[in-house]
Motif scaffolding. Sequence first.
Motif, mmCIF file in Angstrom:
data_model
loop_
_atom_site.group_PDB
_atom_site.id
_atom_site.type_symbol
_atom_site.label_atom_id
_atom_site.label_comp_id
_atom_site.label_asym_id
_atom_site.label_seq_id
_atom_site.Cartn_x
_atom_site.Cartn_y
_atom_site.Cartn_z
ATOM 1 N N PRO A 4 0.798 -1.240 0.000
ATOM 2 C CA PRO A 4 0.000 0.000 0.000
ATOM 3 C C PRO A 4 0.825 1.282 0.000
ATOM 4 O O PRO A 4 0.267 2.373 -0.045
ATOM 5 N N LEU A 5 2.173 1.188 0.065
ATOM 6 C CA LEU A 5 2.976 2.350 0.459
ATOM 7 C C LEU A 5 2.980 3.482 -0.559
ATOM 8 O O LEU A 5 2.714 4.639 -0.214
ATOM 9 N N THR A 6 3.290 3.175 -1.824
ATOM 10 C CA THR A 6 3.358 4.273 -2.809
ATOM 11 C C THR A 6 1.972 4.864 -3.065
ATOM 12 O O THR A 6 1.846 6.057 -3.327
ATOM 13 N N VAL A 7 0.946 4.046 -2.985
ATOM 14 C CA VAL A 7 -0.407 4.549 -3.224
ATOM 15 C C VAL A 7 -0.788 5.553 -2.133
ATOM 16 O O VAL A 7 -1.399 6.596 -2.405
ATOM 17 N N LEU A 8 -0.384 5.236 -0.892
ATOM 18 C CA LEU A 8 -0.656 6.172 0.207
ATOM 19 C C LEU A 8 0.111 7.478 0.003
ATOM 20 O O LEU A 8 -0.402 8.564 0.269
ATOM 21 N N ARG A 9 1.333 7.381 -0.509
ATOM 22 C CA ARG A 9 2.107 8.607 -0.771
ATOM 23 C C ARG A 9 1.444 9.438 -1.877
ATOM 24 O O ARG A 9 1.405 10.662 -1.802
ATOM 25 N N VAL A 10 0.935 8.764 -2.907
ATOM 26 C CA VAL A 10 0.265 9.505 -3.998
ATOM 27 C C VAL A 10 -0.960 10.232 -3.442
ATOM 28 O O VAL A 10 -1.237 11.379 -3.806
ATOM 29 N N ALA A 11 -1.680 9.602 -2.520
ATOM 30 C CA ALA A 11 -2.851 10.261 -1.924
ATOM 31 C C ALA A 11 -2.411 11.491 -1.125
ATOM 32 O O ALA A 11 -3.069 12.533 -1.164
ATOM 33 N N GLU A 12 -1.295 11.367 -0.399
ATOM 34 C CA GLU A 12 -0.773 12.533 0.327
ATOM 35 C C GLU A 12 -0.418 13.652 -0.648
ATOM 36 O O GLU A 12 -0.724 14.824 -0.405
ATOM 37 N N LEU A 13 0.213 13.277 -1.758
ATOM 38 C CA LEU A 13 0.588 14.296 -2.753
ATOM 39 C C LEU A 13 -0.663 14.935 -3.354
ATOM 40 O O LEU A 13 -0.694 16.140 -3.614
ATOM 41 N N ALA A 14 -1.711 14.133 -3.551
ATOM 42 C CA ALA A 14 -2.961 14.680 -4.101
ATOM 43 C C ALA A 14 -3.507 15.771 -3.173
ATOM 44 O O ALA A 14 -3.965 16.822 -3.628
ATOM 45 N N ALA A 15 -3.437 15.507 -1.870
ATOM 46 C CA ALA A 15 -3.912 16.519 -0.907
ATOM 47 C C ALA A 15 -3.010 17.748 -0.938
ATOM 48 O O ALA A 15 -3.488 18.883 -0.888
ATOM 49 N N GLU A 16 -1.711 17.501 -1.047
ATOM 50 C CA GLU A 16 -0.769 18.630 -1.033
ATOM 51 C C GLU A 16 -0.964 19.564 -2.223
ATOM 52 O O GLU A 16 -0.784 20.774 -2.100
ATOM 53 N N VAL A 17 -1.317 19.018 -3.388
ATOM 54 C CA VAL A 17 -1.478 19.892 -4.561
ATOM 55 C C VAL A 17 -2.854 20.550 -4.573
ATOM 56 O O VAL A 17 -3.137 21.354 -5.454
ATOM 57 N N GLY A 18 -3.725 20.186 -3.631
ATOM 58 C CA GLY A 18 -4.997 20.901 -3.507
ATOM 59 C C GLY A 18 -6.231 20.132 -3.933
ATOM 60 O O GLY A 18 -7.326 20.702 -3.992
#
Length: 591
Positions: A285-299
């Motif tokens: 699950p690790l990279t997918v969770l990071r992509v979700a964090e990045l999605a939040a960071e970009v707005g």
Amino acid sequence: MEGAHLVDVDVCEDALKDAEDEEEDGQQHRLPRQPANEGEDDQEERGRCEGESEHPVGFDRRAAEDVEAGEEELHDDAEQEENRQPVEEHSRLRHAGILPPMAVVTQREFGLFIDGETVEPASGEVREISEPATGAPLAKAAMAGEADVDRAVEAARAALEGPWGKTPPNERSRLLHALADAIVANRKELTELETRNVGKAVSSVKGEVAVSAENFRWYASAIATIAGRTTPIGGSILAYTLKEPVGVAAQIVPWNYPIMMAAWKLAPALAAGCTVVLKPDPATPLTVLRVAELAAEVGIPAGVVNIVPGDGPTTGSYLVRHPGVDKVAFTGSTATGSEIMRLCAEPVKRLSLELGGKSPNLVFADANLEDAVPSSVYAIYYAAGQSCDARSRVLVERSLYDEFVNRFSETAAKMKVGDPLDAETQMGSLISQAHRDKVHGLVETGRKEGAEVVTGGEPTDGDGAFYPPTVLAGVENRMVVAQEEIFGPVVTVIPFEDEAEAVRIANDVKYGLTATVWTSDSGRGHRLARQIKSGVIGINLPNTAFPGLPFGGYKQSGFGREGSLETIEMYLETKTVFVSTGGKPVNPWGL
Ligand code: NAD
């Protein structure tokens, strides 16, 4: 071998190169990062560079400096020599602090990602995630239970009916482009995390991370194609269609391409205006969770992307059955896909399925073997054979059979198998020892069925889940090893007499995902492209997917297409609107 076999490697590498050139020019903006965990300690805060915010996986400064220097590889030259040591030794040195650490530090605890933030699981369940190539611990990850799925679906519904539903297409496009940029900016961390989590060669994972970014970019632009149409039907009627998001999408992905499969699923859903609850495999699950964090960071607003790792038969099944879910998109095995189809039947949920394959690779006597042999090796052993589109049945014209088997086996035996983090490795480990045992069990079945093991065929010693490139010759298409998806580095080589028999054998299997034809007769190539029952056909080319081109299966390989305009349609409803434009009252029965 460089980059994803599911994609055109050169183009995706070019995209990363452009990003790196930008970095060198000092043009690339750093996206602001949010803290992963409230209350991170001061020590960690002090370790950061000015101008760079905190890194949720405990960013190592030496690795950060590498990124800033714009270095191409994860390792520097001085490390190359040590990289050639056996994988266990390499790992021991790294864990003992003798070799420099990589871009990510082990032992981060990943939470669930719900409603725009990292949260604790209601169940309290946290699992150890280890590196399949070494058995060493990598991270801890929370697992979602039913209450977490409820929370995630609720957040997705609120976002759909709230901010995301009001976000116009041009803004959705901007956000998807920003997410693509964020993936590129964080590619080294994502690449290393994925490589260590899945055990795949870093050279392959680099391509997969690149194509994940490209996929978001392609859908960011493809949003422009979402439109209804007016149809002139005569009389005093204006008729037009509207395209509307289908709603909350449940997406389930497997462990073999975690970030890429998530990108294939998330991008079209978000482009269409849907919100998502995505369940990765509990082991990856690790990279997918990071992509979700990045999605939040970009707005991207809270609740649009929710990630709930968990077991399939419990958490996955609950998500599919959830009454708040309007559409299910699944990638995984045919057996699970069939179960999910059953779950979706009663509530008539929209469903798309990307399932297994046992894809043929047809080599005719007139083929250019200089290309056909290495490309056929690549087409099965990429990702250690753990690819839905692996060309695992090589069909060879009888007159060429012995020569082909020899050349193929010699080439396969020369492949560099080893430490996934070594830039020169071509094949890393399998996903787990349990999976390796399953693969080996099928090789044993092949032996009992009368197949000859020309090379490989025995698990490698050590803690890592390694299995060598294996060639089974003398195979008949009726054998279990020719019909069942082995999902490991095992190829079956089957002879055919003529073109008609080649097509018959190619189609004599329950799957129909991809196929490749090697011939110097272009007419034959096109003829076979029509006759072979599969969603993707390559003629003298092993690649199978590229952003913008439909990817998906015939028969029990599933239905629906990924990676293309067809995919956006799967996340849209079409509504027809009739309007009276006549001046007279409308009273059909003259009442
Ligand atoms: P799998 O079916 O066991 O698991 C896939 C996902 O489904 C995982 O997230 C798992 O947790 C979940 N799951 C399992 N049982 C479930 C249930 N009852 N309800 C809901 N979710 C459930 O497959 P796998 O072994 O992880 O993946 C390998 C398979 O995926 C292979 O067959 C491969 O060909 C296929 N695959 C297909 C494509 C494609 O595009 N066609 C791409 C990649 C992988």
